[in-house]
Design an enzyme around this catalytic site. Structure first.
Site: not given
Ligand code: GAR
Length: 215
Positions: A15, A67, A92-93, A109, A111, A145
């Protein structure tokens, strides 16, 4: 002026990718997406990219011995695409320090918390458990980090008395969809400078990098 070429890395529904695709659909927006990479073949975000006519690649981490090799394959694909900036959008990697070094200051990124609070997973549940009254999301430069690195932009939402994890997540996500294009615009317009780990916004008010509940 040439638009900034951007690659987006995803793992799921995409999204936030959609928010970037929608922003870039405007020819006046200063960035364009040239590649979307997913490490998951079934990620719905791939469909969103295809629909928008953006090139896609599936690079499945499970097909690599380690990796470093996975990150090398992604780096090659990104370099081939001509991308100048990499956006992580629900990717998510964990990235290797080598990959992060190659893309230093060109890797961002989003978050779902007001960093440096609530790094890692389950941010909304942890915000509720902590009883914070403001929660939100952050766009930041990536360092080796986890969920660390200079903060580019933040969006805040109130935590309401009857919130559960889903309601709070939905309120934050709506702000994420506004914040990521805003942050990308600031970068593409060359308005950010980075000094001693702190990002400053030039060419206008620093408040351009802040979305708050009053907006
Ligand atoms: C989002 O809320 C993003 O901030 C989070 O994953 C979701 C992805 O949603 N990211 C993390 O948690 C990274 N640490 P999306 O695929 O609908 O954009």
């Amino acid at each position: 002026m040439a638009r900034l070429k951007v690659a987006v890395l995803i793992s799921g529904r995409g999204s936030n990718l959609q928010a970037l695709l929608d922003a870039c659909a405007d020819p006046a927006f200063p960035a364009e997406l040239v590649l979307v990479i997913s490490n998951i073949a079934t990620a719905y975000g791939l469909e969103r990219a295809r629909r928008a006519g953006v090139a896609t690649r599936v690079i499945d981490h499970k097909t690599f011995a380690n990796r470093a090799l996975f990150d090398q394959a992604m780096d090659e694909a990104i370099q081939d695409s001509g991308a100048q900036l990499v956006c992580l959008a629900g990717f998510m990697r964990l990235l290797t320090p080598e990959f992060v070094a190659v893309w230093k200051d060109r890797l961002i990124n989003i978050h779902p918390s007001l960093l440096p609070s609530f790094k890692g997973l389950h941010t909304h549940a942890r915000a509720l458990a902590a009883g914070v009254k403001l929660h939100g999301c952050t766009v930041h430069y990536v360092t080796p980090d986890l969920d660390d690195g200079p903060i580019i932009a933040q969006g805040a939402v109130p935590v309401l008395a009857d919130d559960d994890e889903d309601r709070l997540a939905a309120r934050v996500l709506a702000v994420e969809h506004r914040l990521y294009p805003l942050a990308l615009r600031l970068i593409a317009e060359g308005r950010l400078s980075l000094l001693d780990g702190v990002v400053r916004v030039g060419g206008g008010s620093g408040e351009a990098a802040l979305l708050n509940p009053a907006d």
